[in-house]
Design a protein around this motif. Structure first.
Motif, PDB file in Angstrom:
ATOM      1  N   GLY A  29       0.794  -1.224   0.000  1.00  0.00           N
ATOM      2  CA  GLY A  29       0.000   0.000   0.000  1.00  0.00           C
ATOM      3  C   GLY A  29       0.819   1.262   0.000  1.00  0.00           C
ATOM      4  N   VAL A  30       2.079   1.173   0.458  1.00  0.00           N
ATOM      5  CA  VAL A  30       2.941   2.348   0.511  1.00  0.00           C
ATOM      6  C   VAL A  30       3.137   2.961  -0.867  1.00  0.00           C
ATOM      7  CG1 VAL A  30       5.082   1.028   0.249  1.00  0.00           C
ATOM      8  CG2 VAL A  30       5.136   3.238   1.408  1.00  0.00           C
ATOM      9  N   ARG A  32       0.860   3.198  -3.286  1.00  0.00           N
ATOM     10  CA  ARG A  32      -0.293   4.057  -3.575  1.00  0.00           C
ATOM     11  C   ARG A  32      -0.188   5.362  -2.795  1.00  0.00           C
ATOM     12  NH1 ARG A  32      -2.718  -1.046  -3.588  1.00  0.00           N
ATOM     13  NH2 ARG A  32      -3.253  -0.931  -1.374  1.00  0.00           N
ATOM     14  N   LYS A  33       0.260   5.250  -1.548  1.00  0.00           N
ATOM     15  CA  LYS A  33       0.408   6.434  -0.704  1.00  0.00           C
ATOM     16  C   LYS A  33       1.437   7.397  -1.287  1.00  0.00           C
ATOM     17  CE  LYS A  33       1.682   7.818   4.004  1.00  0.00           C
ATOM     18  NZ  LYS A  33       2.126   7.343   5.331  1.00  0.00           N
ATOM     19  N   ASN A  34       2.535   6.861  -1.780  1.00  0.00           N
ATOM     20  CA  ASN A  34       3.609   7.679  -2.327  1.00  0.00           C
ATOM     21  C   ASN A  34       3.459   7.930  -3.822  1.00  0.00           C
ATOM     22  OD1 ASN A  34       4.775   7.711   0.207  1.00  0.00           O
ATOM     23  ND2 ASN A  34       6.063   5.934  -0.193  1.00  0.00           N
ATOM     24  N   LYS A  35       2.354   7.452  -4.383  1.00  0.00           N
ATOM     25  CA  LYS A  35       2.057   7.618  -5.812  1.00  0.00           C
ATOM     26  C   LYS A  35       3.157   7.029  -6.700  1.00  0.00           C
ATOM     27  CE  LYS A  35      -0.887  11.672  -5.173  1.00  0.00           C
ATOM     28  NZ  LYS A  35      -1.153  13.079  -5.549  1.00  0.00           N
TER      29      LYS A  35
END
Length: 293
Positions: A29-30, A32-35
């Motif tokens: 998921g990191v 998606r968080k960091n694009k």
């Protein structure tokens, strides 16, 4: 932690080649968080309990990346253009070349379907091939039907990550089928109504061809100069860049400036007039681009 290279991305899974094994992974998921979206060609760090249960933990720095097709760390681009069906377009080829040059990827021009040309068309293609070779590009004339020239591609592929790119229907998959018949990649005839082929490749995947890795891609649906600035374009035309060193003024854009060596070279035939016209058209396109906020 083990490391590897993403060789396929499909339906939310990333297939990572590590040694002789391919591990099916998901992205944490990191990302998606960091694009950050993992791309085929990425060097990654991952963890895995089995060959089907892995997670990508880190994407290493890329030397380049393309958006369409979505792929990273490409060494060279095989720009596949057909001599006919669809007809050869120097404007479209130059657009591809600019984008490839801007991303510091070595371009190789591969003109397909030469077996379908008549005498006049073949001579015209030979002239274009000569022009691009003089500009410093490698140009191959091929036919997937007769296999003429196709094997000449093999030495270029060795030890490299190559992307096959070009508009739909030019024969990218057919070329790869000749190089590796066991692939049996789907191909489509040209639509007589649309005058172009349907996309026959649905995802990006790196496949072994000889001693190299090749990406067969879904093609390009857009070729916009979104990141290229006015001063960058000069460097994406090798013969213009070389001649620009003789221009009187530093930073010459080769448009209306006096004593421009590039304009002179176009007028006297040293630089093909169509290449110079495309340069000017692309420059205007960049000037007219809406600013991003």
């Amino acid at each position: 932690m083990p490391e590897g290279k993403i060789i396929k991305a499909l339906a939310g899974f990333y297939y990572v080649l590590s040694g002789d094994e391919t591990i099916q992974c998901r992205g944490r998921g990191v990302f998606r968080k960091n694009k950050v979206t993992p791309l085929v060609g990425d060097e990654v760090v991952f963890q895995a309990e089995s060959n089907t249960e892995g997670y990508i933990l880190e994407v290493k720095d890329r030397k380049n990346e393309l958006i369409r097709p979505p792929i990273a760390n490409v060494d060279q681009a095989i720009l596949v253009f057909s001599a006919v069906e669809p007809g050869f377009s120097t404007s479209l080829l130059d657009r591809f070349l600019v984008l490839v040059e801007f991303n510091h990827i070595k371009p190789i021009i591969c003109i397909t379907k030469i077996d379908l040309t008549n005498e006049e068309e073949y001579e015209e293609i030979q002239q274009y091939a000569s022009d691009y070779r003089k500009a410093g590009y490698d140009v191959l004339l091929t036919s997937s039907e007769t296999e003429e020239g196709v094997k000449d591609l093999m030495p270029y592929l060795e030890g490299e990550i190559s992307v096959f790119a070009g508009q739909s229907g030019v024969g990218k998959s057919s070329l790869l089928n000749v190089l590796r018949p066991d692939l049996e990649l789907k191909t489509n005839d040209i639509s007589s109504h649309l005058g172009r082929g349907k996309h026959t490749t649905r995802h990006v995947e790196l496949i072994e061809v000889g001693k190299g890795l090749v990406a067969d891609t879904p093609g390009f649906s857009s070729l916009e100069f979104t990141d290229i600035e006015l001063e960058d374009l000069n460097y994406c035309f090798p013969e213009i860049q070389e001649k620009s060193e003789e221009c009187k003024f530093r930073g010459c854009l080769h448009m209306a400036e006096p004593k421009c060596a590039v304009k002179d070279a176009s007028e006297n035939g040293e630089i093909p007039s169509y290449r110079y016209e495309h340069y000017k058209n692309f420059l205007q396109e960049i000037k007219d681009r809406k600013p991003r906020y």
